[in-house]
Design a protein around this motif. Structure first.
Motif, short mmCIF file in Angstrom:
data_model
loop_
_atom_site.label_atom_id
_atom_site.label_comp_id
_atom_site.label_asym_id
_atom_site.label_seq_id
_atom_site.Cartn_x
_atom_site.Cartn_y
_atom_site.Cartn_z
N LEU A 276 0.84 -1.19 0.00
CA LEU A 276 0.00 0.00 0.00
C LEU A 276 0.88 1.25 0.00
O LEU A 276 1.83 1.34 0.77
CB LEU A 276 -0.90 0.02 1.24
CG LEU A 276 -1.77 -1.22 1.46
CD1 LEU A 276 -2.36 -1.20 2.86
CD2 LEU A 276 -2.86 -1.32 0.41
N LYS A 277 0.56 2.19 -0.84
CA LYS A 277 1.27 3.46 -0.89
C LYS A 277 0.45 4.52 -0.15
O LYS A 277 -0.74 4.68 -0.41
CB LYS A 277 1.49 3.91 -2.34
CG LYS A 277 2.45 3.02 -3.12
CD LYS A 277 3.89 3.19 -2.65
CE LYS A 277 4.85 2.39 -3.52
NZ LYS A 277 6.25 2.53 -3.07
N PHE A 278 1.09 5.26 0.75
CA PHE A 278 0.42 6.33 1.46
C PHE A 278 0.29 7.56 0.55
O PHE A 278 1.21 7.88 -0.19
CB PHE A 278 1.18 6.72 2.72
CG PHE A 278 1.29 5.60 3.73
CD1 PHE A 278 0.15 5.00 4.22
CD2 PHE A 278 2.52 5.16 4.17
CE1 PHE A 278 0.23 3.96 5.14
CE2 PHE A 278 2.61 4.12 5.10
CZ PHE A 278 1.46 3.52 5.58
N VAL A 279 -0.86 8.23 0.63
CA VAL A 279 -1.08 9.41 -0.22
C VAL A 279 -1.24 10.68 0.60
O VAL A 279 -1.33 11.77 0.05
CB VAL A 279 -2.33 9.21 -1.12
CG1 VAL A 279 -2.15 8.00 -2.01
CG2 VAL A 279 -3.60 9.06 -0.29
N ASP A 280 -1.27 10.58 1.93
CA ASP A 280 -1.43 11.76 2.78
C ASP A 280 -0.17 12.63 2.77
O ASP A 280 0.95 12.13 2.73
CB ASP A 280 -1.73 11.35 4.22
CG ASP A 280 -3.08 10.67 4.36
OD1 ASP A 280 -4.09 11.34 4.15
OD2 ASP A 280 -3.11 9.47 4.67
N GLN A 281 -0.39 13.94 2.83
CA GLN A 281 0.71 14.90 2.94
C GLN A 281 0.68 15.62 4.30
O GLN A 281 1.45 16.53 4.53
CB GLN A 281 0.62 15.94 1.82
CG GLN A 281 0.59 15.35 0.41
CD GLN A 281 1.87 14.63 0.06
OE1 GLN A 281 2.96 15.12 0.36
NE2 GLN A 281 1.77 13.47 -0.57
N ASP A 282 -0.21 15.20 5.16
CA ASP A 282 -0.39 15.85 6.46
C ASP A 282 0.81 15.56 7.36
O ASP A 282 1.11 14.40 7.66
CB ASP A 282 -1.67 15.31 7.11
CG ASP A 282 -2.06 16.08 8.35
OD1 ASP A 282 -1.19 16.77 8.93
OD2 ASP A 282 -3.24 16.01 8.75
N PRO A 283 1.53 16.60 7.84
CA PRO A 283 2.70 16.39 8.71
C PRO A 283 2.36 15.63 9.98
O PRO A 283 3.18 14.86 10.49
CB PRO A 283 3.15 17.83 9.03
CG PRO A 283 2.65 18.64 7.89
CD PRO A 283 1.34 18.02 7.50
N GLN A 284 1.14 15.81 10.51
CA GLN A 284 0.76 15.09 11.72
C GLN A 284 0.69 13.58 11.49
O GLN A 284 1.12 12.79 12.34
CB GLN A 284 -0.58 15.60 12.23
CG GLN A 284 -0.53 17.02 12.80
CD GLN A 284 -1.87 17.46 13.38
OE1 GLN A 284 -2.91 16.91 13.04
NE2 GLN A 284 -1.83 18.44 14.26
#
Length: 306
Positions: A276-284
């Motif tokens: 699975l590839k993560f797509v979030d860019q959220d620093p948290q």
């Protein structure tokens, strides 16, 4: 023909592209703008008006809820549909969004039909649907089961027309997956710094997979799942629920399926390796992943409202 416009707000480019593709396929006359977070969306909304807003909840700089609260405080914004598109489907978050003036709610992961049904309903209520050119394709009303009223019950969204997969008669699917993963010697070992032992839940549209996390990085995750009637599809979007043992905190990571492989060279192989590839860019969320990798353990979040 009157101009009808929509604003897509999400920090993940993959999700924005997914929504744009669905909207352009179903509503060819719709003009689409996008913003990478709530702050950028606020700047756009300060300069121009939109007939529809589709917004993520968890974003850097300004969350979707904060954007919603600000937007509803602006003159003339009362009738503009604001749809929250997010993996946060628990009752408390839904109530908070309703109190802040959300028009509708769709949980990640979602199908194109589910999204189109929500948008069609929102534009119809605001009187903008008729302004779009071309014949709109029919969408199933069954997609309404993941509406606000359904989410208020604390249930997970299920894809249109899909039925829950019958559970196999096993005592513990996590334990069986772990045993299968640990006894398979054919796969190459992952780098030591990425090794994370634990449990998680993979949510795809209309399907949930109990899985064992075998490796984790800031970019991707390798999990082991039991083979089901419907297999995960490459490039399919989903949500990976991860919980850290130390403080029981949970992160709902937006992902897409990068690869699916059998764990054994056999047509009746029971276990699959899914990257699975993560797509979030959220620093948290990235910070959370860093802590999880450092701790070396994860476990599934068992709450039915996750």
């Amino acid at each position: 023909m009157a101009k009808v416009s929509a604003l897509i707000v999400d920090d993940a480019p993959f999700i924005r592209d997914l929504i744009k593709k669905a909207l352009r396929g179903q509503f060819p006359g719709l003009q689409i703008e996008e913003a990478v977070n709530g702050r950028k969306a606020q700047q756009l909304l300060s300069r121009q008006g939109f007939d529809l807003i589709l917004c993520d909840w968890e974003m850097p700089e300004m969350s979707g809820l904060e954007l919603l609260q600000w937007f509803r405080g602006q003159p003339g914004s009362e009738k503009t549909p604001f749809i929250m598109v997010t993996s946060r489907g628990d009752k408390e978050n839904v109530i908070e969004a309703i109190q802040s003036g959300v028009s509708d709610y769709i949980g990640k992961p979602f199908t194109s039909d589910q999204l189109s049904a929500k948008v069609k309903k929102a534009l119809h209520r605001s009187g903008k649907l008729e302004a779009l050119s071309g014949r709109q394709p029919q969408t199933s009303t069954a997609a309404a089961h993941d509406s606000v009223s359904h989410l208020m019950g604390g249930k997970l969204a299920v894809a249109d027309g899909a039925k829950p997969t019958a559970k196999a008669p096993v005592v513990n699917p996590f334990e069986q997956a772990a045993q299968a993963a640990n006894t398979t010697a054919k796969s190459a070992p992952e780098p030591e710094e990425r090794s994370v032992k634990g449990q998680a839940q993979l949510r795809l549209a209309g399907e949930q997979f109990a899985c064992v996390v075998k490796a984790l990085s800031l970019r991707d995750a390798l999990v082991v799942v039991r083979r089901a009637e419907r297999l995960p599809q490459v490039f399919e979007s989903g949500v990976l629920d991860l919980e850290q043992d130390a403080d029981q905190s949970i992160a709902r990571m937006n992902v897409y399926v990068h690869s699916v492989a059998a764990m054994e060279v056999s047509v009746d192989c029971e276990w699959l390796k899914v990257t699975l590839k993560f797509v979030d860019q959220d620093p948290q969320k990235l910070e959370y992943l860093s802590r999880l990798i450092a701790s070396g353990s994860a476990q599934r979040h068992y709450s039915p409202s996750a």
